[in-house]
Structures are given as C-alpha cells and as structure tokens.
Design an enzyme around this catalytic site. Structure first.
Site, PDB file in Angstrom:
ATOM      1  N   HIS A  31       0.959  -1.145   0.157  1.00 50.19           N
ATOM      2  CA  HIS A  31       0.189   0.633   0.585  1.00 50.19           C
ATOM      3  C   HIS A  31       0.749   0.953  -0.145  1.00 50.19           C
ATOM      4  O   HIS A  31       1.676   1.242   1.277  1.00 50.19           O
ATOM      5  CB  HIS A  31      -0.786   0.016   1.238  1.00 50.19           C
ATOM      6  CG  HIS A  31      -1.458   0.803   1.798  1.00 50.19           C
ATOM      7  ND1 HIS A  31      -3.338   0.974   1.316  1.00 50.19           N
ATOM      8  CD2 HIS A  31      -1.785   2.076   1.581  1.00 50.19           C
ATOM      9  CE1 HIS A  31      -3.456   2.582   0.988  1.00 50.19           C
ATOM     10  NE2 HIS A  31      -3.028   2.432   2.040  1.00 50.19           N
ATOM     11  N   ASP A  33       1.111   5.234   0.226  1.00 52.15           N
ATOM     12  CA  ASP A  33       0.879   6.783  -0.030  1.00 52.15           C
ATOM     13  C   ASP A  33       1.469   7.196  -0.268  1.00 52.15           C
ATOM     14  O   ASP A  33       2.839   7.748  -0.175  1.00 52.15           O
ATOM     15  CB  ASP A  33       1.132   6.717   1.709  1.00 52.15           C
ATOM     16  CG  ASP A  33      -0.576   5.412   3.029  1.00 52.15           C
ATOM     17  OD1 ASP A  33      -1.280   5.684   2.445  1.00 52.15           O
ATOM     18  OD2 ASP A  33       0.132   5.203   3.329  1.00 52.15           O
ATOM     19  N   HIS A  60      -2.015   4.684  -2.729  1.00 45.65           N
ATOM     20  CA  HIS A  60      -3.015   5.451  -2.912  1.00 45.65           C
ATOM     21  C   HIS A  60      -2.618   7.045  -2.319  1.00 45.65           C
ATOM     22  O   HIS A  60      -1.963   7.456  -2.259  1.00 45.65           O
ATOM     23  CB  HIS A  60      -3.909   5.032  -1.315  1.00 45.65           C
ATOM     24  CG  HIS A  60      -4.220   5.677  -0.106  1.00 45.65           C
ATOM     25  ND1 HIS A  60      -4.185   5.864   1.537  1.00 45.65           N
ATOM     26  CD2 HIS A  60      -5.195   7.139   0.052  1.00 45.65           C
ATOM     27  CE1 HIS A  60      -5.467   6.802   1.366  1.00 45.65           C
ATOM     28  NE2 HIS A  60      -5.771   7.075   0.911  1.00 45.65           N
ATOM     29  N   GLY A 137      -2.860  11.580   6.640  1.00 38.73           N
ATOM     30  CA  GLY A 137      -1.941  12.509   6.928  1.00 38.73           C
ATOM     31  C   GLY A 137      -1.018  11.989   7.306  1.00 38.73           C
ATOM     32  O   GLY A 137       0.684  12.062   7.673  1.00 38.73           O
ATOM     33  N   GLY A 140       0.947   5.738  12.547  1.00 39.85           N
ATOM     34  CA  GLY A 140       0.579   5.145  13.496  1.00 39.85           C
ATOM     35  C   GLY A 140      -0.695   5.892  14.483  1.00 39.85           C
ATOM     36  O   GLY A 140      -0.566   6.362  15.902  1.00 39.85           O
ATOM     37  N   ASP A 170      -8.560   1.061   6.061  1.00 37.36           N
ATOM     38  CA  ASP A 170      -6.897   2.026   6.282  1.00 37.36           C
ATOM     39  C   ASP A 170      -6.401   2.989   7.470  1.00 37.36           C
ATOM     40  O   ASP A 170      -7.240   3.510   7.119  1.00 37.36           O
ATOM     41  CB  ASP A 170      -6.375   2.320   4.528  1.00 37.36           C
ATOM     42  CG  ASP A 170      -4.827   3.795   4.457  1.00 37.36           C
ATOM     43  OD1 ASP A 170      -4.108   2.834   5.370  1.00 37.36           O
ATOM     44  OD2 ASP A 170      -5.274   4.449   4.064  1.00 37.36           O
ATOM     45  N   GLY A 171      -5.741   2.553   7.956  1.00 35.66           N
ATOM     46  CA  GLY A 171      -5.912   3.334   9.812  1.00 35.66           C
ATOM     47  C   GLY A 171      -5.558   2.784  10.932  1.00 35.66           C
ATOM     48  O   GLY A 171      -6.468   2.379  10.818  1.00 35.66           O
ATOM     49  N   GLY A 190      -0.076  -0.166   8.425  1.00 35.68           N
ATOM     50  CA  GLY A 190       1.132   0.073   8.049  1.00 35.68           C
ATOM     51  C   GLY A 190       1.872   0.351   9.535  1.00 35.68           C
ATOM     52  O   GLY A 190       3.188  -0.925   9.594  1.00 35.68           O
TER      53      GLY A 190
HETATM   54  C1  DX5 Z   1      -2.905   7.611   6.451  1.00 37.34           C
HETATM   55  C2  DX5 Z   1      -2.004   6.419   5.310  1.00 37.34           C
HETATM   56  C3  DX5 Z   1      -2.399   4.650   5.956  1.00 37.34           C
HETATM   57  C4  DX5 Z   1      -2.099   4.731   7.525  1.00 37.34           C
HETATM   58  C5  DX5 Z   1      -1.635   3.319   7.722  1.00 37.34           C
HETATM   59  O1  DX5 Z   1      -2.962   8.819   6.331  1.00 37.34           O
HETATM   60  O2  DX5 Z   1      -3.395   6.523   3.885  1.00 37.34           O
HETATM   61  O3  DX5 Z   1      -2.028   3.921   4.937  1.00 37.34           O
HETATM   62  O4  DX5 Z   1      -0.398   5.503   7.266  1.00 37.34           O
HETATM   63  O5  DX5 Z   1      -0.533   2.905   8.590  1.00 37.34           O
HETATM   64  P1  DX5 Z   1      -0.717   2.996  10.190  1.00 37.34           P
HETATM   65  O6  DX5 Z   1      -1.143   1.263  10.141  1.00 37.34           O
HETATM   66  O7  DX5 Z   1       0.019   3.160  10.622  1.00 37.34           O
HETATM   67  O8  DX5 Z   1      -2.388   3.345  10.459  1.00 37.34           O
HETATM   68 ZN    ZN Z   2      -3.157   4.866   2.836  1.00 39.04          ZN
END
Ligand code: DX5
Ligand code: ZN
Length: 212
Positions: A31, A33, A60, A137, A140, A170-171, A190
């Site tokens: 994935h 970002d 993304h 954004g 974590g 996601d997140g 993530g």
């Molecule tokens: C947030 C991102 C996510 C996120 C995933 O802006 O789109 O992809 O960072 O990471 P974790 O799992 O750490 O929330």
């Molecule tokens: Zn993302």
C-alpha cells in the site's frame, strides 16, 4: 477475503530496507501512500524507490490533483490499483476513466467524517472503496471504531445493487482489531508491521487471526 496490504509510510527502517522486508512477507500487496502537502500537510512521494517492489501495488493518493500523479505512477509495471480521495474538488468520473485507460483498477477513499452518500454515484465504476479508519496524513494513529459501520453499510449497498467493488480499510489496524475486519476485502496495515523488527512474524500473526 481479508487480504493484507502493507503501508510503508512509517517504518523502523529506510524505504529501501522496508521494501525488501515487505517483499519477504506473505502479504498480498504493497500500500503506497502519496501526499502533496495540500490535501494533507505532509509531502510523501516514494515513486523512485518502487522499482524493487515485488508485489502488486495499491497506490493511495491523498492529493488535491491526482491527474499528474496518475500519469507517472501508471508507468510502474506492478501498479494494480490507484485510489484517490472522493473529497477532492475535481472531476471524479474523468479521473476514474483516466486510471482505467491504463488498464489499472480504480478506487475511491473516504475520510472518517465524509458521508457514504458522497461515494454512491461512483460505485458502479469502482473496483474498491477504501474506508479511512484514521484521518489521512500520517501513520501510527488510533483505529476509529465507527469505520466498521461504514464497512457494513457498503456491504449492504453492494449486495442490494449487485455490485462488485472491494471494500478496503486503512489506518490503525493491529492484532487487537484485525479480527473485527472479516467483511473487509483488503486490509491496510502500516506501523503494526513496519515499526517492528520482524515483519514476517507480524504478517503471519495477522494471517492466523483470519479464522479467529
Ligand atoms: C494514513 C495512510 C495510511 C496509514 C496506515 O494517511 O493513508 O495508509 O498510514 O498506517 P497505520 O497502519 O500506521 O495507520
Ligand atoms: Zn493509505
């Protein structure tokens, strides 16, 4: 299906080492970002490092103007899906068509406070709806439980309207909430994986939770 897409946004290692470690896991996707400093305050664009990724990429875009990003990301051989945010002020339909013109699957992401009705006009066209379970954004952050209602709503709409789009989340996903995500097709994870020193152990643990 609960496939795992690993977000490399925040990691214990530099980008190249992170990518190497993710390659060696059983996760289905990367994935990726991408942030422009406008839609969200941070700027992130790992494009140059992606030649060494050996899994399909779900990209993304958290950017105001996806067009130019689609143009160069579509040149990567293993881009499988390009997702951008439904909240942007742009012609969503033509951007979706533009992604499809490269034979790449397309998706829309929806922020925690955005109503599902914003996305409904596009559902016929979409390969995935990505439900954001944190504010876009940064990595974590804590998983927002109310995103699970959005997943259920989308599942019902999909059934009623006989549609095919996948549901992603996601997140903030980790080993305490993973098993609540049975109805999610693609689960982005993530920091739970990349902020550890043993990516394989974390991915295998999540896979073992699929049947719990
Ligand atoms: C947030 C991102 C996510 C996120 C995933 O802006 O789109 O992809 O960072 O990471 P974790 O799992 O750490 O929330
Ligand atoms: Zn993302």
């Amino acid at each position: 299906m609960m496939d795992i897409a690993v977000s490399i946004l925040s990691s214990n290692y530099d980008l190249d080492e992170t990518i190497k470690r993710v390659n060696d896991t059983k996760a289905e996707y990367f994935h990726i970002d991408v942030m422009d400093g406008k839609f969200v305050p941070n700027i992130v664009d790992p494009f140059k490092h992606l030649n060494n990724t050996f899994k399909p990429l779900n990209v993304h875009f958290m950017v105001d103007d996806p067009f130019k990003y689609i143009t160069y990301y579509s040149s990567l051989k293993n881009v499988d899906m390009i997702i951008f945010q439904v909240e942007i002020d742009d012609n969503i339909d033509s951007l979706l068509d533009y992604i499809k013109s490269f034979n790449i699957r397309c998706g829309l992401a929806i922020k925690p406070d955005t109503d599902i009705t914003e996305i409904s006009p596009y559902l016929e066209k979409l390969d995935e709806v990505l439900v954001m379970s944190v504010e876009p954004g940064m990595g974590g952050q804590e998983f927002m439980e109310n995103s699970l209602e959005k997943v259920e709503t989308l599942k019902n709409i999909r059934e009623k309207r006989n549609l095919k789009f996948l549901i992603g989340i996601d997140g903030g996903v980790n080993n305490t909430n993973f098993s609540k995500l049975k109805d999610v097709d693609i689960i982005t994870v993530g920091s739970y994986i990349c902020k550890s020193d043993n990516y394989n152990e974390k991915v295998d643990e999540l896979i073992s939770l699929k049947n719990k």
